[in-house]
Design a protein around this motif. Sequence first.
Motif, PDB file in Angstrom:
ATOM      1  N   SER A 136     -11.755   1.446  -5.370  1.00  0.00           N
ATOM      2  CA  SER A 136     -12.475   2.089  -6.472  1.00  0.00           C
ATOM      3  C   SER A 136     -11.774   1.948  -7.818  1.00  0.00           C
ATOM      4  N   CYS A 137     -10.506   1.557  -7.811  1.00  0.00           N
ATOM      5  CA  CYS A 137      -9.737   1.449  -9.052  1.00  0.00           C
ATOM      6  C   CYS A 137      -9.113   0.063  -9.119  1.00  0.00           C
ATOM      7  N   ASN A 138      -9.639  -0.787  -9.984  1.00  0.00           N
ATOM      8  CA  ASN A 138      -9.179  -2.160 -10.051  1.00  0.00           C
ATOM      9  C   ASN A 138      -7.706  -2.258 -10.428  1.00  0.00           C
ATOM     10  N   ASP A 139      -7.234  -1.393 -11.318  1.00  0.00           N
ATOM     11  CA  ASP A 139      -5.830  -1.459 -11.733  1.00  0.00           C
ATOM     12  C   ASP A 139      -4.894  -1.113 -10.572  1.00  0.00           C
ATOM     13  N   ALA A 140      -5.259  -0.108  -9.784  1.00  0.00           N
ATOM     14  CA  ALA A 140      -4.448   0.226  -8.608  1.00  0.00           C
ATOM     15  C   ALA A 140      -4.431  -0.945  -7.634  1.00  0.00           C
ATOM     16  N   ASN A 141      -5.582  -1.557  -7.430  1.00  0.00           N
ATOM     17  CA  ASN A 141      -5.648  -2.679  -6.499  1.00  0.00           C
ATOM     18  C   ASN A 141      -4.843  -3.872  -7.011  1.00  0.00           C
ATOM     19  N   GLN A 142      -4.840  -4.096  -8.327  1.00  0.00           N
ATOM     20  CA  GLN A 142      -4.056  -5.201  -8.878  1.00  0.00           C
ATOM     21  C   GLN A 142      -2.565  -4.976  -8.632  1.00  0.00           C
ATOM     22  N   LEU A 143      -2.112  -3.735  -8.766  1.00  0.00           N
ATOM     23  CA  LEU A 143      -0.712  -3.447  -8.466  1.00  0.00           C
ATOM     24  C   LEU A 143      -0.407  -3.733  -6.998  1.00  0.00           C
ATOM     25  N   ARG A 144      -1.321  -3.334  -6.122  1.00  0.00           N
ATOM     26  CA  ARG A 144      -1.157  -3.619  -4.692  1.00  0.00           C
ATOM     27  C   ARG A 144      -1.002  -5.117  -4.448  1.00  0.00           C
ATOM     28  N   LEU A 145      -1.859  -5.909  -5.075  1.00  0.00           N
ATOM     29  CA  LEU A 145      -1.835  -7.355  -4.874  1.00  0.00           C
ATOM     30  C   LEU A 145      -0.563  -7.983  -5.426  1.00  0.00           C
ATOM     31  N   MET A 146      -0.101  -7.495  -6.564  1.00  0.00           N
ATOM     32  CA  MET A 146       1.122  -8.052  -7.177  1.00  0.00           C
ATOM     33  C   MET A 146       2.341  -7.798  -6.287  1.00  0.00           C
ATOM     34  N   VAL A 147       2.426  -6.599  -5.737  1.00  0.00           N
ATOM     35  CA  VAL A 147       3.544  -6.276  -4.846  1.00  0.00           C
ATOM     36  C   VAL A 147       3.436  -7.097  -3.559  1.00  0.00           C
ATOM     37  N   GLU A 165       0.819  -1.214   0.000  1.00  0.00           N
ATOM     38  CA  GLU A 165       0.000   0.000   0.000  1.00  0.00           C
ATOM     39  C   GLU A 165       0.850   1.260   0.000  1.00  0.00           C
ATOM     40  N   ASN A 166       1.866   1.319   0.869  1.00  0.00           N
ATOM     41  CA  ASN A 166       2.674   2.527   0.971  1.00  0.00           C
ATOM     42  C   ASN A 166       3.405   2.839  -0.322  1.00  0.00           C
ATOM     43  N   GLN A 167       4.033   1.841  -0.906  1.00  0.00           N
ATOM     44  CA  GLN A 167       4.893   2.122  -2.046  1.00  0.00           C
ATOM     45  C   GLN A 167       4.109   2.377  -3.327  1.00  0.00           C
ATOM     46  N   VAL A 168       3.079   1.576  -3.576  1.00  0.00           N
ATOM     47  CA  VAL A 168       2.277   1.807  -4.788  1.00  0.00           C
ATOM     48  C   VAL A 168       1.589   3.172  -4.705  1.00  0.00           C
ATOM     49  N   ALA A 169       1.051   3.502  -3.539  1.00  0.00           N
ATOM     50  CA  ALA A 169       0.409   4.813  -3.375  1.00  0.00           C
ATOM     51  C   ALA A 169       1.406   5.948  -3.583  1.00  0.00           C
ATOM     52  N   ALA A 170       2.644   5.747  -3.128  1.00  0.00           N
ATOM     53  CA  ALA A 170       3.647   6.806  -3.220  1.00  0.00           C
ATOM     54  C   ALA A 170       3.991   7.138  -4.663  1.00  0.00           C
ATOM     55  N   ILE A 171       4.176   6.120  -5.494  1.00  0.00           N
ATOM     56  CA  ILE A 171       4.592   6.417  -6.869  1.00  0.00           C
ATOM     57  C   ILE A 171       3.412   6.851  -7.742  1.00  0.00           C
ATOM     58  N   LEU A 172       2.181   6.464  -7.362  1.00  0.00           N
ATOM     59  CA  LEU A 172       1.006   6.855  -8.149  1.00  0.00           C
ATOM     60  C   LEU A 172       0.303   8.088  -7.586  1.00  0.00           C
ATOM     61  N   ASP A 173       0.710   8.522  -6.377  1.00  0.00           N
ATOM     62  CA  ASP A 173       0.081   9.670  -5.710  1.00  0.00           C
ATOM     63  C   ASP A 173      -1.430   9.439  -5.557  1.00  0.00           C
ATOM     64  N   ILE A 174      -1.770   8.330  -4.910  1.00  0.00           N
ATOM     65  CA  ILE A 174      -3.183   7.982  -4.709  1.00  0.00           C
ATOM     66  C   ILE A 174      -3.458   7.716  -3.231  1.00  0.00           C
ATOM     67  N   PRO A 175      -4.677   8.031  -2.752  1.00  0.00           N
ATOM     68  CA  PRO A 175      -5.044   7.797  -1.354  1.00  0.00           C
ATOM     69  C   PRO A 175      -5.625   6.395  -1.168  1.00  0.00           C
ATOM     70  N   PHE A 176      -6.012   6.096   0.075  1.00  0.00           N
ATOM     71  CA  PHE A 176      -6.559   4.777   0.379  1.00  0.00           C
ATOM     72  C   PHE A 176      -7.807   4.450  -0.427  1.00  0.00           C
ATOM     73  N   GLY A 177      -8.574   5.461  -0.793  1.00  0.00           N
ATOM     74  CA  GLY A 177      -9.798   5.216  -1.540  1.00  0.00           C
ATOM     75  C   GLY A 177      -9.580   4.552  -2.884  1.00  0.00           C
ATOM     76  N   ALA A 178      -8.333   4.606  -3.383  1.00  0.00           N
ATOM     77  CA  ALA A 178      -8.042   4.025  -4.704  1.00  0.00           C
ATOM     78  C   ALA A 178      -8.179   2.512  -4.700  1.00  0.00           C
ATOM     79  N   TRP A 179      -7.865   1.871  -3.576  1.00  0.00           N
ATOM     80  CA  TRP A 179      -7.846   0.412  -3.579  1.00  0.00           C
ATOM     81  C   TRP A 179      -9.215  -0.191  -3.861  1.00  0.00           C
TER      82      TRP A 179
END
Length: 315
Positions: A211-222, A195-209
């Motif tokens: 509401s945005c499937n692509d952001a959440n997929q990156l979270r899961l992959m990491v 969560e910390n690192q993907v959010a940092a490089i994409l500049d996204i808040p917790f709400g992204a996980w």
Amino acid sequence: MKQIDTVAIIGLGAIGAFFADSLLPALNDGLRIIAGGERAKALKEEGMVINGTREFYNVVAPDEKTEPADLVIITTKMTGLKQALEDIKNQVGPDTIIMAPLNGVESEGVVAEKYGWDKVLYSLMRVSSVKDGNKVSFDPDNSFLEFGERTNDLEKLSDKVKTVQGIFEEAGIKYQIRPDMNRAIWEKYVCNVSENQVAAILDIPFGAWGSCNDANQLRLMVADEVIQIARKKGIMIDPDYAKDHLEFLKVVPEKNKPSTLQDILAGRKTEKDMLAGTVIRLGKETGVQTPLNEFLYHAIKVLEDKNDGKVKGVN
């Protein structure tokens, strides 16, 4: 079983404020905030504004001679842990209990190397906290601590755990005691790394996980790289842990930002070495490939260099 009358906190930031907010009414001057120099001056003059309420604390310098504290809580960043261990030396006596609910999976070992395992309890925080200057905010209804010995028999807790349990109940601090605290810490690490690192490089808040499937997929992959390492080390985190954790993330205020993103936006150095750096090192030790964390490590370093004015052509 002894009673805790004095608690020393070092690192009155986003996490330290969680403890100070509840412990101050219960302990008054028995709560010590360890700080020196300009930090101590600012705390004495301005206090801390926690969830809209300004509070002032008993600020104690690291070199001030006091009776040892019954409990020391270290809430610095991992990068400040070794200095914190030096700064609390006057707070640590034969019976002092030490907790370090930091991000990462190695803080307990670092504390024990300095002061001994007999003083250490495992701990971690489940809180989304936002810090801006001397202002800290968090949702107390969705914030809690997990702590205990490395392994806990919930029907027969150790005296050390029951001693800390007593002050937390008196102060109204929400907590959980897990049978396997090492696994609990690794589960939290899965969240921090992803969560910390993907959010940092994409500049996204917790709400992204949620509401945005692509952001959440990156979270899961990491997260999967961390889970693979944990399982190689015999820490049997459920392979679907990060996927299932999405339900918890949905109750976090959607505009809140993970701490690494807060650091980047504020121009501070991040905990990239504790996050991706440690994953890369442990991946090599366990034979797990960590390409995503290698990418994140360098990406976050670029963001730090931009903040420092080291990237040419950036305004």
